[in-house]
Design a protein around this motif. Sequence first.
Motif, PDB file in Angstrom:
ATOM      1  N   UNK A  17       0.811  -1.230   0.000  1.00 36.78           N
ATOM      2  CA  UNK A  17       0.000   0.000   0.000  1.00 36.78           C
ATOM      3  C   UNK A  17       0.840   1.274   0.000  1.00 36.78           C
ATOM      4  N   UNK A  18       2.109   1.183   0.394  1.00 37.65           N
ATOM      5  CA  UNK A  18       2.913   2.402   0.546  1.00 37.65           C
ATOM      6  C   UNK A  18       4.064   2.458  -0.459  1.00 37.65           C
ATOM      7  N   UNK A  19       3.972   3.351  -1.450  1.00 35.42           N
ATOM      8  CA  UNK A  19       5.076   3.484  -2.414  1.00 35.42           C
ATOM      9  C   UNK A  19       6.404   3.845  -1.736  1.00 35.42           C
ATOM     10  N   UNK A  20       6.335   4.624  -0.617  1.00 27.21           N
ATOM     11  CA  UNK A  20       7.569   4.999   0.083  1.00 27.21           C
ATOM     12  C   UNK A  20       8.336   3.757   0.533  1.00 27.21           C
ATOM     13  N   UNK A  21       7.595   2.751   0.995  1.00 26.02           N
ATOM     14  CA  UNK A  21       8.253   1.540   1.497  1.00 26.02           C
ATOM     15  C   UNK A  21       8.929   0.774   0.359  1.00 26.02           C
ATOM     16  N   UNK A  22       8.318   0.828  -0.820  1.00 24.39           N
ATOM     17  CA  UNK A  22       8.953   0.149  -1.959  1.00 24.39           C
ATOM     18  C   UNK A  22      10.249   0.868  -2.325  1.00 24.39           C
ATOM     19  N   UNK A  53      17.357  -0.287   9.433  1.00 21.42           N
ATOM     20  CA  UNK A  53      16.276  -0.786  10.294  1.00 21.42           C
ATOM     21  C   UNK A  53      15.472   0.345  10.907  1.00 21.42           C
ATOM     22  N   UNK A  54      16.162   1.436  11.290  1.00 15.12           N
ATOM     23  CA  UNK A  54      15.446   2.562  11.908  1.00 15.12           C
ATOM     24  C   UNK A  54      14.525   3.251  10.904  1.00 15.12           C
ATOM     25  N   UNK A  55      14.984   3.372   9.651  1.00 16.40           N
ATOM     26  CA  UNK A  55      14.123   4.001   8.631  1.00 16.40           C
ATOM     27  C   UNK A  55      12.885   3.132   8.380  1.00 16.40           C
ATOM     28  N   UNK A  56      13.093   1.813   8.249  1.00 13.38           N
ATOM     29  CA  UNK A  56      11.958   0.906   8.043  1.00 13.38           C
ATOM     30  C   UNK A  56      10.986   0.994   9.226  1.00 13.38           C
ATOM     31  N   UNK A  57      11.549   1.033  10.430  1.00 16.18           N
ATOM     32  CA  UNK A  57      10.706   1.100  11.630  1.00 16.18           C
ATOM     33  C   UNK A  57       9.887   2.389  11.639  1.00 16.18           C
ATOM     34  N   UNK A  58      10.553   3.523  11.342  1.00 14.03           N
ATOM     35  CA  UNK A  58       9.837   4.804  11.335  1.00 14.03           C
ATOM     36  C   UNK A  58       8.739   4.794  10.280  1.00 14.03           C
ATOM     37  N   UNK A  59       9.050   4.245   9.099  1.00 12.79           N
ATOM     38  CA  UNK A  59       8.054   4.248   8.007  1.00 12.79           C
ATOM     39  C   UNK A  59       6.871   3.336   8.347  1.00 12.79           C
ATOM     40  N   UNK A  60       7.152   2.186   8.962  1.00 10.30           N
ATOM     41  CA  UNK A  60       6.051   1.273   9.326  1.00 10.30           C
ATOM     42  C   UNK A  60       5.179   1.894  10.426  1.00 10.30           C
ATOM     43  N   UNK A  61       5.821   2.561  11.407  1.00 12.98           N
ATOM     44  CA  UNK A  61       5.029   3.215  12.460  1.00 12.98           C
ATOM     45  C   UNK A  61       4.197   4.356  11.864  1.00 12.98           C
ATOM     46  N   UNK A  83      -1.281  15.069  13.727  1.00 11.85           N
ATOM     47  CA  UNK A  83      -0.690  13.760  14.062  1.00 11.85           C
ATOM     48  C   UNK A  83      -0.007  13.146  12.848  1.00 11.85           C
ATOM     49  N   UNK A  84      -0.653  13.235  11.683  1.00 16.34           N
ATOM     50  CA  UNK A  84      -0.033  12.678  10.473  1.00 16.34           C
ATOM     51  C   UNK A  84       1.243  13.434  10.125  1.00 16.34           C
ATOM     52  N   UNK A  85       1.204  14.760  10.277  1.00 13.79           N
ATOM     53  CA  UNK A  85       2.394  15.557   9.937  1.00 13.79           C
ATOM     54  C   UNK A  85       3.554  15.243  10.884  1.00 13.79           C
ATOM     55  N   UNK A  86       3.242  15.081  12.185  1.00 15.81           N
ATOM     56  CA  UNK A  86       4.308  14.768  13.154  1.00 15.81           C
ATOM     57  C   UNK A  86       4.928  13.404  12.832  1.00 15.81           C
ATOM     58  N   UNK A  87       4.070  12.424  12.516  1.00 14.20           N
ATOM     59  CA  UNK A  87       4.579  11.087  12.189  1.00 14.20           C
ATOM     60  C   UNK A  87       5.430  11.143  10.920  1.00 14.20           C
ATOM     61  N   UNK A  88       4.988  11.934   9.935  1.00 16.90           N
ATOM     62  CA  UNK A  88       5.782  12.073   8.702  1.00 16.90           C
ATOM     63  C   UNK A  88       7.107  12.774   9.007  1.00 16.90           C
ATOM     64  N   UNK A  89       7.077  13.732   9.947  1.00 16.43           N
ATOM     65  CA  UNK A  89       8.317  14.415  10.339  1.00 16.43           C
ATOM     66  C   UNK A  89       9.317  13.448  10.940  1.00 16.43           C
ATOM     67  N   UNK A  90       8.825  12.479  11.715  1.00 16.37           N
ATOM     68  CA  UNK A  90       9.725  11.476  12.311  1.00 16.37           C
ATOM     69  C   UNK A  90      10.417  10.671  11.212  1.00 16.37           C
ATOM     70  N   UNK A  91       9.653  10.305  10.174  1.00 18.98           N
ATOM     71  CA  UNK A  91      10.250   9.553   9.065  1.00 18.98           C
ATOM     72  C   UNK A  91      11.307  10.396   8.357  1.00 18.98           C
ATOM     73  N   UNK A  92      10.967  11.668   8.133  1.00 25.87           N
ATOM     74  CA  UNK A  92      11.907  12.549   7.433  1.00 25.87           C
ATOM     75  C   UNK A  92      13.226  12.669   8.205  1.00 25.87           C
ATOM     76  N   UNK A  93      13.118  12.889   9.522  1.00 28.45           N
ATOM     77  CA  UNK A  93      14.331  13.031  10.343  1.00 28.45           C
ATOM     78  C   UNK A  93      15.189  11.766  10.286  1.00 28.45           C
ATOM     79  N   UNK A  94      14.529  10.613  10.419  1.00 32.28           N
ATOM     80  CA  UNK A  94      15.284   9.358  10.416  1.00 32.28           C
ATOM     81  C   UNK A  94      15.911   9.100   9.058  1.00 32.28           C
ATOM     82  N   UNK A  95      15.181   9.448   7.982  1.00 38.31           N
ATOM     83  CA  UNK A  95      15.733   9.241   6.637  1.00 38.31           C
ATOM     84  C   UNK A  95      16.957  10.137   6.427  1.00 38.31           C
ATOM     85  N   UNK A  96      16.897  11.382   6.909  1.00 36.05           N
ATOM     86  CA  UNK A  96      18.051  12.281   6.766  1.00 36.05           C
ATOM     87  C   UNK A  96      19.250  11.745   7.556  1.00 36.05           C
ATOM     88  N   UNK A  97      18.985  11.261   8.782  1.00 42.03           N
ATOM     89  CA  UNK A  97      20.073  10.689   9.589  1.00 42.03           C
ATOM     90  C   UNK A  97      20.684   9.478   8.884  1.00 42.03           C
TER      91      UNK A  97
END
Length: 121
Positions: A17-22, A53-61, A83-97
């Motif tokens: 369902x999620x193109x980002x995960x692919x 693993x952290x990026x996958x975890x953030x994206x799945x959460x 809430x959606x924006x904050x969760x997306x922000x977490x993914x962005x931060x982890x992806x940058x790291x």
Amino acid sequence: MASFGYALQGIREALLSEPHLRFHALATAAVVALGFWLRVPRHDWALLALAVGAVWTAELLNTAVETIIDLVSPDFHPLAGRAKDVAAGAVLLMALAAVVVGLLVLGPPLWAKALALSSQR
Ligand SMILES: Nc1ncnc2c1ncn2[C@@H]1O[C@H](COP(=O)(O)OP(=O)(O)OP(=O)(O)O)[C@@H](O)[C@H]1O
């Protein structure tokens, strides 16, 4: 054992369902291939594994948060959006790291390999 199957089912459904995960799957394959090609040392593999693993975890959460919000707040609500924006922000931060980790770990050996290949010509 059944919960392991449910977890795999969750990852499978998120992948479908999620193109980002692919995209993350492709990026993970590229990182692993580069790691083998560059023969990165064991402790660098540990850093890469943690970052991936952290990026996958953030994206799945994030996917789980989005799914819950779509269930409980299908109509527009500022809190749902926040809430959606904050969760997306977490993914962005982890992806940058993870990009920083990838550059620090793979950058120098990749550069050395490129120099070695170009000096052979
Ligand atoms: N129920 C809602 N109420 C208010 N704003 C929302 C709501 N649903 C989504 N939004 C806003 O729209 C943005 C995009 O939401 P959407 O559900 O499409 O997630 P997305 O970021 O496109 O997820 P993905 O691309 O990972 O599937 C959210 O970040 C939020 O700002």
